[in-house]
Enzyme design. Structure first.
Site, PDB file in Angstrom:
ATOM      1  CG  ASN A   1      -1.740  -1.312   1.240  1.00 19.60           C
ATOM      2  OD1 ASN A   1      -1.372  -2.183   1.941  1.00 19.60           O
ATOM      3  ND2 ASN A   1      -2.731  -1.546   0.183  1.00 19.60           N
TER       4      ASN A   1
ATOM      5  CB  ILE B   1       0.061   5.832   2.998  1.00 20.76           C
ATOM      6  CG1 ILE B   1       1.591   6.084   3.574  1.00 20.76           C
ATOM      7  CG2 ILE B   1      -0.338   4.737   3.618  1.00 20.76           C
ATOM      8  CD1 ILE B   1       1.721   6.468   4.583  1.00 20.76           C
ATOM      9  CB  CYS B   2      -3.194   3.369  -1.320  1.00 20.95           C
ATOM     10  SG  CYS B   2      -4.829   3.148  -1.736  1.00 20.95           S
ATOM     11  CB  VAL B   3      -4.815   3.619   4.321  1.00 19.51           C
ATOM     12  CG1 VAL B   3      -4.509   5.098   4.604  1.00 19.51           C
ATOM     13  CG2 VAL B   3      -5.545   2.887   5.327  1.00 19.51           C
TER      14      VAL B   3
END
Length: 202
Positions: free
Chosen positions: A90, A97-99
């Protein structure tokens, strides 16, 4: 200097007060494994150190993350980046950051502590569904051992805690390098080179 304070001017005084209050709270009562760094000049420049959680390939590492608050914060979530290199499904190559917490699940009242805890959880439970690093996502799903080894090696190379000198001061990037350190860095470089060579073979 002007560019640093630009963002502060874009935020409402109420938002700035809220950020300062939360940062002070985080600094006096830090969540386990998370330490924030307060930038007196620019409260919108939020940086924190996250300890690699036990039982993960990130264990033993210390990861520096940065949150960038835009002028519409807290209506719009901040952008989050790893400043420490990390091999994680991620996290993009530029550290982004991919969240979901920072995307569709964002709520204005979540706050900075929630974001930092979410990033820490991501180290424990990566989400291969929303992979920004496709290679890491694929390895996580199909060859977990290889993923673990790669992530562990990256942690050993890039996320080692800085040595604290006898005076208790961090030998940080701002500390001037002493001549004696050169020998040490040469040895370190050799070790890193060997590790990188091993990485290529994986």
């Amino acid at each position: 200097m002007a560019s640093m304070s630009n963002n502060v001017e874009n935020l409402s005084p109420q938002t700035i007060r809220g950020v300062v209050r939360e940062m002070q709270e985080l600094s006096t009562h830090p969540p386990e494994g998370i330490k924030v760094q307060i930038n007196e000049e620019d409260v919108t420049d939020i940086q924190a150190f996250i300890d690699g959680p036990a039982g993960t390939p990130y264990m033993g590492g210390i990861f520096k993350v940065k949150l960038s608050l835009g002028k519409d914060f807290p209506q719009i979530p901040p952008k989050a980046f790893f400043l420490t290199k990390i091999f994680h499904p991620n996290v993009a190559s530029n550290g982004e950051i991919c969240v979901n917490t920072l995307k569709k699940d964002w709520k204005p009242d979540l706050g900075i502590k929630h974001i930092l805890l979410t990033i820490k959880c991501l180290l424990i439970v990566p989400n291969a569904e929303s992979a920004l690093n496709e290679e890491a996502g694929k390895l996580l799903l199909e060859h977990y051992d290889d993923y673990y080894q790669r992530a562990k090696m990256m942690t050993e190379i890039h996320a080692q805690p800085q040595k604290v000198s006898k005076t208790g001061l961090m030998e940080g990037p701002l500390a001037k390098k002493h001549a004696g350190d050169k020998k040490l860095t040469a040895e370190k470089k050799k070790i890193l080179k060997d590790k990188k060579r091993t990485l290529k073979r994986l």
